[in-house]
Design a protein around this motif. Structure first.
Motif, PDB file in Angstrom:
ATOM      1  N   LEU A 282      -1.850 -14.799  -2.283  1.00  0.00           N
ATOM      2  CA  LEU A 282      -2.802 -14.037  -3.100  1.00  0.00           C
ATOM      3  C   LEU A 282      -4.119 -14.788  -3.214  1.00  0.00           C
ATOM      4  N   TYR A 283      -5.140 -14.064  -3.655  1.00  0.00           N
ATOM      5  CA  TYR A 283      -6.422 -14.674  -4.012  1.00  0.00           C
ATOM      6  C   TYR A 283      -7.148 -13.700  -4.923  1.00  0.00           C
ATOM      7  N   LEU A 284      -8.180 -14.183  -5.586  1.00  0.00           N
ATOM      8  CA  LEU A 284      -8.996 -13.343  -6.452  1.00  0.00           C
ATOM      9  C   LEU A 284     -10.044 -12.671  -5.572  1.00  0.00           C
ATOM     10  N   VAL A 285      -9.895 -11.364  -5.360  1.00  0.00           N
ATOM     11  CA  VAL A 285     -10.779 -10.660  -4.430  1.00  0.00           C
ATOM     12  C   VAL A 285     -12.099 -10.293  -5.093  1.00  0.00           C
ATOM     13  N   SER A 286     -12.086 -10.169  -6.428  1.00  0.00           N
ATOM     14  CA  SER A 286     -13.307  -9.934  -7.196  1.00  0.00           C
ATOM     15  C   SER A 286     -13.093 -10.646  -8.521  1.00  0.00           C
ATOM     16  N   PRO A 287     -14.106 -10.748  -9.370  1.00  0.00           N
ATOM     17  CA  PRO A 287     -13.879 -11.459 -10.641  1.00  0.00           C
ATOM     18  C   PRO A 287     -12.805 -10.832 -11.514  1.00  0.00           C
ATOM     19  N   THR A 288     -12.391  -9.591 -11.208  1.00  0.00           N
ATOM     20  CA  THR A 288     -11.427  -8.923 -12.083  1.00  0.00           C
ATOM     21  C   THR A 288     -10.124  -8.554 -11.384  1.00  0.00           C
ATOM     22  N   GLU A 289     -10.020  -8.799 -10.075  1.00  0.00           N
ATOM     23  CA  GLU A 289      -8.860  -8.290  -9.328  1.00  0.00           C
ATOM     24  C   GLU A 289      -8.184  -9.354  -8.476  1.00  0.00           C
ATOM     25  N   ILE A 290      -6.853  -9.277  -8.457  1.00  0.00           N
ATOM     26  CA  ILE A 290      -6.042 -10.134  -7.584  1.00  0.00           C
ATOM     27  C   ILE A 290      -5.601  -9.297  -6.388  1.00  0.00           C
ATOM     28  N   GLN A 291      -5.818  -9.816  -5.186  1.00  0.00           N
ATOM     29  CA  GLN A 291      -5.323  -9.164  -3.973  1.00  0.00           C
ATOM     30  C   GLN A 291      -4.097  -9.925  -3.486  1.00  0.00           C
ATOM     31  N   ARG A 292      -2.985  -9.218  -3.325  1.00  0.00           N
ATOM     32  CA  ARG A 292      -1.795  -9.859  -2.776  1.00  0.00           C
ATOM     33  C   ARG A 292      -1.626  -9.458  -1.324  1.00  0.00           C
ATOM     34  N   LEU A 293      -1.114 -10.375  -0.531  1.00  0.00           N
ATOM     35  CA  LEU A 293      -0.875 -10.075   0.878  1.00  0.00           C
ATOM     36  C   LEU A 293       0.424 -10.731   1.309  1.00  0.00           C
ATOM     37  N   THR A 294       0.927 -10.318   2.448  1.00  0.00           N
ATOM     38  CA  THR A 294       2.138 -10.931   2.971  1.00  0.00           C
ATOM     39  C   THR A 294       1.899 -11.359   4.409  1.00  0.00           C
ATOM     40  N   TYR A 295       2.548 -12.458   4.802  1.00  0.00           N
ATOM     41  CA  TYR A 295       2.493 -12.871   6.203  1.00  0.00           C
ATOM     42  C   TYR A 295       3.897 -12.790   6.807  1.00  0.00           C
ATOM     43  N   SER A 296       4.797 -12.058   6.120  1.00  0.00           N
ATOM     44  CA  SER A 296       6.165 -11.896   6.590  1.00  0.00           C
ATOM     45  C   SER A 296       6.327 -10.533   7.238  1.00  0.00           C
ATOM     46  N   GLN A 297       6.855 -10.525   8.444  1.00  0.00           N
ATOM     47  CA  GLN A 297       7.037  -9.278   9.178  1.00  0.00           C
ATOM     48  C   GLN A 297       8.036  -8.367   8.451  1.00  0.00           C
ATOM     49  N   GLU A 298       9.065  -8.966   7.858  1.00  0.00           N
ATOM     50  CA  GLU A 298      10.091  -8.196   7.152  1.00  0.00           C
ATOM     51  C   GLU A 298       9.489  -7.467   5.940  1.00  0.00           C
ATOM     52  N   THR A 299       8.632  -8.184   5.174  1.00  0.00           N
ATOM     53  CA  THR A 299       7.992  -7.547   4.012  1.00  0.00           C
ATOM     54  C   THR A 299       7.076  -6.423   4.463  1.00  0.00           C
ATOM     55  N   CYS A 300       6.342  -6.638   5.554  1.00  0.00           N
ATOM     56  CA  CYS A 300       5.452  -5.580   6.069  1.00  0.00           C
ATOM     57  C   CYS A 300       6.258  -4.326   6.391  1.00  0.00           C
ATOM     58  N   GLU A 301       7.444  -4.516   6.979  1.00  0.00           N
ATOM     59  CA  GLU A 301       8.275  -3.361   7.333  1.00  0.00           C
ATOM     60  C   GLU A 301       8.794  -2.634   6.097  1.00  0.00           C
ATOM     61  N   ASN A 302       9.131  -3.406   5.052  1.00  0.00           N
ATOM     62  CA  ASN A 302       9.697  -2.791   3.842  1.00  0.00           C
ATOM     63  C   ASN A 302       8.645  -2.275   2.868  1.00  0.00           C
ATOM     64  N   LEU A 303       7.368  -2.553   3.164  1.00  0.00           N
ATOM     65  CA  LEU A 303       6.309  -2.247   2.208  1.00  0.00           C
ATOM     66  C   LEU A 303       6.247  -0.752   1.876  1.00  0.00           C
ATOM     67  N   GLN A 304       6.434   0.083   2.907  1.00  0.00           N
ATOM     68  CA  GLN A 304       6.340   1.530   2.696  1.00  0.00           C
ATOM     69  C   GLN A 304       7.336   1.991   1.628  1.00  0.00           C
ATOM     70  N   GLU A 305       8.552   1.413   1.659  1.00  0.00           N
ATOM     71  CA  GLU A 305       9.567   1.790   0.669  1.00  0.00           C
ATOM     72  C   GLU A 305       9.205   1.280  -0.722  1.00  0.00           C
ATOM     73  N   MET A 306       8.590   0.089  -0.762  1.00  0.00           N
ATOM     74  CA  MET A 306       8.308  -0.538  -2.060  1.00  0.00           C
ATOM     75  C   MET A 306       7.156   0.141  -2.796  1.00  0.00           C
ATOM     76  N   LEU A 307       6.238   0.750  -2.046  1.00  0.00           N
ATOM     77  CA  LEU A 307       5.080   1.374  -2.687  1.00  0.00           C
ATOM     78  C   LEU A 307       5.505   2.619  -3.467  1.00  0.00           C
ATOM     79  N   GLY A 308       4.811   2.892  -4.555  1.00  0.00           N
ATOM     80  CA  GLY A 308       5.125   4.064  -5.371  1.00  0.00           C
ATOM     81  C   GLY A 308       4.556   5.338  -4.769  1.00  0.00           C
ATOM     82  N   GLU A 309       5.088   6.474  -5.199  1.00  0.00           N
ATOM     83  CA  GLU A 309       4.583   7.792  -4.790  1.00  0.00           C
ATOM     84  C   GLU A 309       3.570   8.249  -5.833  1.00  0.00           C
ATOM     85  N   LEU A 310       2.396   8.674  -5.391  1.00  0.00           N
ATOM     86  CA  LEU A 310       1.404   9.195  -6.339  1.00  0.00           C
ATOM     87  C   LEU A 310       1.664  10.662  -6.634  1.00  0.00           C
ATOM     88  N   PHE A 311       2.071  11.415  -5.599  1.00  0.00           N
ATOM     89  CA  PHE A 311       2.224  12.867  -5.765  1.00  0.00           C
ATOM     90  C   PHE A 311       3.691  13.212  -5.984  1.00  0.00           C
TER      91      PHE A 311
END
Length: 1139
Positions: free
Chosen positions: A993-1022
């Protein structure tokens, strides 16, 4: 990549001979001769285990500019000045999107209950976002070429979007195809012909709630027009001599209200255009004699909401009188005869009233107001007396005080989050609305990650916040105020705390935390260190334990130690004195030396009254560096704590100090040069401390952001710092790269001020040219510290506790620790500290160190498991002994005697793996030649470990361990400001992670497994929701709108009646969200719908092309038949001979 195989074998041979000469080789070791031991370590990590992608963004949207709400889906959207879009549903459902252009979002409009959103940008583009997928994407864009967009309006359940422009015209866009209708309302047709001036840009468009055929248009100059869409003419024109900011309808469609630039509200009857029915100045002083009230500030927005059972609500922002200087921004709620003025902490960007119905022609029944402030989001409960606010469940308070540093811990002990939550729950504020948070749309994702994650943020006001970051969410657990142990200055004249900094004297610079023992140590900007223990019991500390340390750079005549004036807390050169040095008396003994210079005084004054410490983190010891002969103490650059040894160590550009926090004594206090003893490779001459006040690179924001400060003062951590000889711009730019390297340790942000504007992107060049030779020679700062149990010397036969010290000149020095036995003895006998003489060298400042066992597993530092220490002393003695026994935890089973280890050392330029105890370099990797590493971490991933690095040139790299094979090298983002350098951190399981702006934290992953599972982990807006039933239509509504509203609009705006729009007016751009959006959409109905919609869009596109060609052919055929007919008429009556 070179692996140094020959050298490796030689290293192994020397290791074998060295160990053979020291002791008989144990039987276990004879099975694998030391010469070929290194290649035996099986490295499981491969390049395919790595992939880089952003996961989620937390925090308040930086520089917000627009707001929208879907009352059926219950989703809130916020747009920003940098083109970002943040969507909020129920707590835990959040989404971040970005417009590629980066232009400011000026307006947002939901297609209510359709799972879509229209954004209007300052670059005159409109975009249609598809929210029916987990990562929303743009389906269509429309770029206006000749006119500037100022206001948009999309009626409920309509596909025709009204777009007002700066020229005063209104264009109509079909939201389905994102094409312009030929129907245009021109400004000169809308206003009276007798009017000689232009009415100004369109600032408002809305249709009459009871008659969709009538459009209300507000022009900036004060003119409002009711336009009849069918007859294409103005029904009524309403003029007022003050500029208009906003307009709102009464739901019955007979009245509307306007807000003006002089702080007035005018209420108009639709059928009485001559003058307003009522003029109100909500905050104006009513003068006698019936005169007009004094003008007030503009009312920027007004909303008019009705209720079935009572008076309507008029809600407005702005409009305060000019004489209320210093008054905070206000939201005013007028309800019947009562007027409530709600003060806000920041200026109001926008607000929306949340109502029970999406239909504009029904009683609105408002229940809450969502107020978007410059740095906060507030939700006001309209249904409760006193209008209390709702408790905000989103993690929007990251920037409550500017973030100055942060650390990230994945895979923590499972009992930590509940423990922190239980002590944090007592800190909750009271007085919130009792209702549930009303923005509750969307659904949570499936949390595939089950391990606990904690983020710790340090802030400019001295607070430390612990956040639960598990499963890509964020929630604050506990807040610690470190400034509580210090006396606050009573008035501006009495400023004991401004010795080093002008403001924020308690700002946190470094956090060292041991999750297993829960010991916390912080270093602050006023050269202070505080050690905390975690306790679930409340205690009252009568006297806060305190040590003052006189850490000075060098005395002029060090060559003759006998004649040296002994610094109160420094050990002799070499540090061989085993006795602990008694601490100074609690109050400072002297405040000035013989020549009147400030001396022996800390920067902050510790409270001398009893301190009540709530459950949570409680102060164990405060350590402060003191002034020396008129010189302020230099800021701390590195810090480490070890709960098993009971030691804390810290260093700056003057030297290093080690403290036994159990016995409250200073064990070591040495200048950096003294650490080398006679082995100093630079052969430096001693220097007086007065010649250079500032450490090299002391201060994150050396390029001050428009602030001018007297040169003889160090500046605040939140306004930059400058030293006298570096004050001119050129010198500042030259030193900028030097600052970046020290930024994690030495500097703090100008955070909520404008971002650092870097004049040249010279981050990638080597910094050596920018470091002055004096600084390079003299100011060797301590940049890394690591407690461990390993081999301190080549001749060692078994590991023992020690401290490894890294410096900014690339040197690693080892200090041996001789600890007394546990229990009572640990509190009575001294810890003996002695430099071992071991020196290792790398290129560039040392950033991180770690140790591996013979199998290549990480050896974590020893720790003492957490125990409640505030328990009554009557407990049996056994527990007390157990409590003080050092525990060393290692993944390998009990370490056998003489089993070799590896030291992993990462510097700004390279990484080395050193075989221990032989101290031979087993592997080496030059990470970067032209840039430098800002952050390096040794982390675990997929049951293995690797070295992860973030470079100033924007590259993120990972290397296998111990062989340092490159596994990942991705260009991610360049170092555009110091905030990124200061806050970037990697942790286990492929998280960063890092502070992308003075008010926001940006998280990222460098793991291929997490990238693959990310779609499931994200919430549904609609989520599919039934649209509420429409209100019963009265006769009036039926007469005008009828049942076929959309048909009416289709008739009016469709091509058949209005023709085609000019092609040069706007350009249609298909969005990237087309195919990708479909791929990303969830399988099932939503995915199928999106595919069908896309296919229809494409088909529609082709059909419209075909239609254009057909129309062209028809017109050409028509003109041919016309000409033929004319010819026939011309020659009809002529005889053949007359041709």
């Amino acid at each position: 990549m070179r692996k140094f195989n020959i050298r490796k074998v030689l290293d192994g041979l020397t290791a074998g001979s060295a160990s053979a000469s020291q002791q008989p080789t144990p039987p276990a070791q004879q099975q694998h001769p030391s010469g070929n031991r290194e290649p035996e370590i099986q490295e499981t990590l491969q390049s395919e285990h790595f992939q880089l992608c952003k996961t989620v963004r937390h925090g308040f949207p930086y520089q917000p500019s627009a707001l929208a709400f879907d009352p059926v889906q219950k989703i809130l959207a916020v747009g920003t000045q940098t083109g970002a879009l943040r969507l909020f549903g129920r707590p835990g459902v959040e989404c971040y999107c970005q417009h590629d252009s980066g232009a400011a979002v000026i307006q947002l409009q939901f297609l209510i209950n359709e799972g879509a959103l229209v954004s209007a940008l300052a670059d005159d583009t409109l975009h249609l976002w598809n929210l029916r997928q987990k990562r929303p994407a743009i389906l269509h864009s429309l770029k206006f070429c000749r006119e500037r967009v100022t206001f948009c309006h999309l009626p409920f359940q309509s596909k025709w979007l009204y777009v007002g422009t700066e020229r005063g015209n209104i264009h109509i866009v079909n939201v389905e195809s994102f094409t312009l209708s030929g129907y245009v309302i021109m400004w000169n047709k809308a206003i009276e012909l007798s009017s000689k001036s232009h009415p100004g840009p369109v600032v408002h468009i809305s249709d009459n709630p009871m008659d969709e055929g009538k459009l209300l248009i507000g022009f900036e100059s004060g003119t409002v027009v009711l336009w009849d869409l069918k007859s294409k003419k103005a029904d009524y024109r309403y003029t007022y001599d003050e500029a208009i900011h906003s307009v709102a309808w009464h739901h019955e469609g007979k009245q509307f209200i306007c807000s003006h630039s002089d702080g007035t509200l005018t209420i108009w009857n639709v059928r009485s255009p001559t003058k307003p029915v009522q003029t109100i100045t909500p905050h104006g002083k009513q003068l006698k004699d019936g005169k007009k009230p004094e003008p007030c500030k503009p009312i920027l927005k007004v909303e008019f909401k009705t209720t079935r059972s009572g008076e309507p609500f008029i809600i407005l922002s702005g409009g305060l009188s000019y004489d209320t200087v210093g008054r905070r921004p206000c939201l005013t709620v007028m309800h019947g005869k009562s007027t409530a003025v709600l003060e806000m902490d920041y200026s109001i960007v926008d607000f929306l009233t949340l109502c029970e119905t999406p239909y504009p022609n029904d009683f609105q029944e408002p229940y809450a107001v969502v107020v978007l402030l410059e740095k906060d989001l507030v939700l006001i409960d309209l249904a409760q007396n006193g209008y209390p606010i709702f408790e905000n469940p989103y993690p929007l308070s990251i920037h409550e005080s500017p973030v100055t540093c942060c650390e990230y811990f994945a895979d923590c002990p499972v009992d930590l989050i509940p423990a922190l939550y239980s002590v944090g729950a007592r800190q909750k504020r009271q007085g919130y609305s009792k209702k549930e948070w009303p923005i509750n749309g969307g659904n949570w994702g499936l949390g595939a990650q089950s391990y606990p994650e904690i983020i710790i943020t340090g802030h400019a006001d001295g607070s430390v916040k612990f956040w639960d970051a598990s499963a890509i969410t964020l929630q604050v657990l506990y807040k610690l105020k470190t400034s509580k142990v210090f006396e606050k200055s009573r008035n501006k004249e009495d400023k004991p705390s401004t010795d080093i900094v002008d403001e924020d004297p308690y700002a946190i610079q470094i956090i060292s935390w041991c999750p297993e023992s829960r010991m916390l140590c912080i270093a602050g900007v006023s050269a202070h260190v505080i050690i905390y223990r975690f306790s679930k019991q409340e205690v009252i500390t009568e006297v806060i334990p305190m040590l003052e340390v006189r850490l000075l750079y060098e005395i002029n005549d060090v060559e003759t130690p006998e004649s040296e004036q002994p610094p109160p807390l420094s050990t002799p050169v070499g540090g061989s004195n085993p006795q602990p040095i008694p601490p100074q008396s609690h109050p400072s003994t002297s405040s000035s030396s013989s020549d009147g210079l400030r001396d022996n005084v800390p920067c902050l004054k510790v409270k001398n009254s009893p301190l009540k410490q709530s459950p949570g983190y409680q102060t164990e010891l405060v350590i402060q560096l003191v002034w020396v002969g008129g010189e302020p103490p230099q800021q701390i650059t590195s810090l480490a704590v070890n709960s098993s040894y009971g030691l804390v160590v810290f260093g700056n550009c003057n030297g290093i100090a080690m403290v036994d926090y159990l016995q409250k004594t200073v064990l070591l206090n040495l200048g950096t040069i003294e650490l080398y003893g006679s082995n100093d490779p630079y052969r430096r001459e001693p220097r007086s401390p007065r010649k250079s006040r500032q450490p090299s690179g002391a201060g994150l924001c050396d390029i001050s952001e428009g602030t001018v400060v007297p040169e003889d003062r160090c500046k605040s951590p939140t306004s930059g710092s400058s030293s006298p000889h570096n004050s001119d711009d050129e010198q500042k730019m030259n030193n900028f790269i030097e600052k970046a390297k020290m930024s994690r340790k030495l500097s703090l942000p100008t955070d909520l001020k404008p971002d650092l504007d870097v004049k040249d992107n010279s981050f990638s060049r080597s910094r050596s040219s920018s470091v002055t030779s004096i600084d390079k020679e003299s100011r060797e700062a301590i940049s890394a510290l690591h407690f461990c149990e390993t081999y301190t010397r080549k001749a060692d036969s078994s590991p023992c506790p020690c401290l490894w010290v890294g410096t900014t000149l690339g040197t690693v020095l080892v200090i041996a620790l001789n600890l007394p036995p546990g229990g009572e003895q640990r509190l009575l006998q001294p810890v003996i500290v002695s430099p071992s003489g071991t020196i290792l060298r790398l290129k560039g400042a040392i950033l991180r160190m770690a140790f591996l066992d013979a199998t290549g597993c990480l050896i974590p530092p020893a720790y003492e498991p957490w125990k409640e220490h505030n328990v009554p002393e009557e407990k049996d003695e056994k527990e007390k002994l157990k409590k003080r026994r050092p525990v060393s935890v290692s993944p390998s089973s009990s370490q056998e005697i003489s089993e070799n280890q590896y030291a992993v050392i990462c510097s700004e330029k390279q990484a080395k793996v050193i075989s221990l105890p032989t101290q031979n370099c087993a592997y080496k990797q030059n990470i970067t030649e032209t840039s430098f590493v800002l952050r390096g971490d040794i982390v675990s991933l997929s049951n293995s470990i690797c070295l992860a690095c973030f470079c100033a040139n924007g590259h993120i790299m990972t290397f296998s361990l111990p062989s340092l094979r490159p596994l990942l090298d991705v260009y991610y983002l360049p170092l555009t400001n110091m905030r990124i350098a200061r806050t970037f951190c990697f942790t286990n399981n492929g998280q960063a992670l890092y502070l992308v702006s003075p008010t926001e934290i940006q998280r990222l992953t460098y793991s291929q497994e997490t990238c693959e599972n990310l779609q499931e982990m994200l919430g549904e807006l609609f989520t599919p929701v039934e649209t509420p039933e429409a209100p019963n239509r009265g006769f009036f509504k039926g007469l005008f709108g009828g049942g076929a509203q959309s048909l009416d609009r289709e008739e009016l705006f469709g091509e058949s009646s209005s023709g085609k729009a000019s092609r040069s007016l706007a350009q249609h751009i298909p969005g990237p969200g087309g195919i990708e959006g479909v791929k990303g959409a969830a399988s099932g109905v939503v995915g199928e719908l999106a595919r069908a919609r896309l296919a229809l869009d494409e088909r529609g596109q082709k059909l419209s092309d075909l239609e254009e060609r057909t129309a062209a052919m028809l017109s050409s055929a028509d003109s041919f038949s016309k000409h033929a007919h004319e010819m026939m008429l011309k020659y009809k009556d002529k005889k053949w001979y007359q041709f």
